[in-house]
Motif scaffolding. Sequence first.
Motif, PDB file in Angstrom:
ATOM      1  N   LYS A  32     -16.987 -11.986 -28.043  1.00  0.00           N
ATOM      2  CA  LYS A  32     -17.067 -12.566 -29.376  1.00  0.00           C
ATOM      3  C   LYS A  32     -15.737 -13.238 -29.709  1.00  0.00           C
ATOM      4  CE  LYS A  32     -20.286  -9.064 -31.111  1.00  0.00           C
ATOM      5  NZ  LYS A  32     -20.464  -7.960 -32.092  1.00  0.00           N
ATOM      6  N   SER A  90     -13.223 -14.450 -33.033  1.00  0.00           N
ATOM      7  CA  SER A  90     -12.887 -14.423 -34.457  1.00  0.00           C
ATOM      8  C   SER A  90     -11.611 -15.218 -34.677  1.00  0.00           C
ATOM      9  CB  SER A  90     -12.687 -12.977 -34.929  1.00  0.00           C
ATOM     10  OG  SER A  90     -13.841 -12.195 -34.673  1.00  0.00           O
ATOM     11  N   ASP A 147     -17.667 -15.658 -34.600  1.00  0.00           N
ATOM     12  CA  ASP A 147     -18.345 -14.429 -35.011  1.00  0.00           C
ATOM     13  C   ASP A 147     -17.743 -13.817 -36.263  1.00  0.00           C
ATOM     14  OD1 ASP A 147     -20.313 -13.764 -32.677  1.00  0.00           O
ATOM     15  OD2 ASP A 147     -18.455 -14.415 -31.720  1.00  0.00           O
ATOM     16  N   ARG A 183     -18.630 -12.141 -39.829  1.00  0.00           N
ATOM     17  CA  ARG A 183     -18.086 -10.820 -40.067  1.00  0.00           C
ATOM     18  C   ARG A 183     -16.731 -10.995 -40.747  1.00  0.00           C
ATOM     19  NH1 ARG A 183     -21.484  -6.846 -39.921  1.00  0.00           N
ATOM     20  NH2 ARG A 183     -19.799  -5.401 -39.390  1.00  0.00           N
ATOM     21  N   GLU A 227     -16.330  -1.681 -29.472  1.00  0.00           N
ATOM     22  CA  GLU A 227     -15.900  -3.064 -29.279  1.00  0.00           C
ATOM     23  C   GLU A 227     -14.389  -3.119 -29.459  1.00  0.00           C
ATOM     24  OE1 GLU A 227     -18.009  -6.784 -30.790  1.00  0.00           O
ATOM     25  OE2 GLU A 227     -16.333  -6.588 -32.199  1.00  0.00           O
ATOM     26  N   ARG A 281     -11.819 -10.235 -21.132  1.00  0.00           N
ATOM     27  CA  ARG A 281     -13.181  -9.682 -21.184  1.00  0.00           C
ATOM     28  C   ARG A 281     -13.377  -8.643 -20.083  1.00  0.00           C
ATOM     29  NH1 ARG A 281     -17.318 -13.641 -18.849  1.00  0.00           N
ATOM     30  NH2 ARG A 281     -16.121 -12.923 -17.039  1.00  0.00           N
ATOM     31  N   ASN A 327     -13.922  -8.733 -28.196  1.00  0.00           N
ATOM     32  CA  ASN A 327     -13.723  -9.674 -29.297  1.00  0.00           C
ATOM     33  C   ASN A 327     -12.309 -10.236 -29.198  1.00  0.00           C
ATOM     34  OD1 ASN A 327     -13.509 -11.016 -31.795  1.00  0.00           O
ATOM     35  ND2 ASN A 327     -14.787  -9.495 -32.834  1.00  0.00           N
ATOM     36  N   GLY A 333     -21.033 -18.492 -26.739  1.00  0.00           N
ATOM     37  CA  GLY A 333     -20.747 -18.678 -28.152  1.00  0.00           C
ATOM     38  C   GLY A 333     -20.762 -20.140 -28.560  1.00  0.00           C
TER      39      GLY A 333
END
Length: 355
Positions: free
Chosen positions: A2, A4, A37, A70, A224, A314, A320, A353
């Motif tokens: 993800k 952010s 995200d 989020r 996560e 990852r 994330n 994504g």
Amino acid sequence: MKFSTFHLFHRFDGQSFKDVYDYHLELIELAEELGFDGVRLAEHHFRDYGVAPNLFTVLAHAAARTERLRLGTGIVVLPLHNPVHVAEEAAQVDVLSGGRLELGIGRGYQSYEFEGFGVDLAEARDRFNEALEVIVGLWTRESYQHEGKFYRTGTEVSLVPRPLQNPHPPLHVAAVSPETVTMYAERGLPILADPAAPFRKVVKAAGTWRETAARAGHPAAEAELVVARSVYVARTLEQARADQERFEASFDRSRIFNERSAPIDPRTGRAAQGFEYYQDRYLKGGTVSPDFRWEQLEVIGDPARVIEQIALLRDAGFGNLLCDFGSTRPMPLEDMKRVMRFFATEVMPAFGGGR
């Protein structure tokens, strides 16, 4: 993986406070449009390094301007707050946002902020642990009473409102030192890894967390882990390297890495108790070579190189990536939007994504 965006709310010379808020709120709206995200905001006090002292106020505003993102903190400095207020305000934002809050928390480190609140930095870890106990207790029990070393409810209380998410909003603890990573892994609390730590340290932290959590009976698949990095992608490696040098030349790093930001005990002039791991980072002025930043610290390069670096994170176990696209770079709004759009178009699709 993800993705952010990170928002420090640094105020550059010539900016009003409203300029700073308007700038980042536009970027938060763009993040939703581009398929990120989530977003996370940083709390700071008493100087222009970051001018968002109450993150829940900003997140409540952002909740009304977004539908899907989020909405996270990165981080709330728990020792500087009454934990009952944190539990209440976080729950309120969770309800207002339709269950989109993610609570990143930490013990803080800036001696200047602790002195301003009259809090002993050497007590930060103990205050943090007790505050966390209070917050989780209020979130998960119908009635709760606490009588501790630093905090007390005085009587049994029931939290109003209660969080929308069950059992509560996701928690992430800021950590990279082995001691801190291990401590919270034993409790199954996912970490938010430090953006100032090199790749090898955050990769090691993820491994330590997962091994420790597994031994303690916490399924790694349910956690996560978040890693924060400075992120910049250009069309070519040469352009990315040139831009990095230009960014660095335009910024005085000593504005961030100095004695005011260092975790220093004013009584001794040395690292406060519990902060020995960070002894030199801030006192040396944050000086790092361009080669070190290029190889060890930043997610930077052309799309292929950036994708490779993110894949490394990852594969280490992070789920994330918290992207700091230039929180300390005085970048015009339209230039910053181009940077985010290029990343969303050229990098995020490699990880499923973007839009």
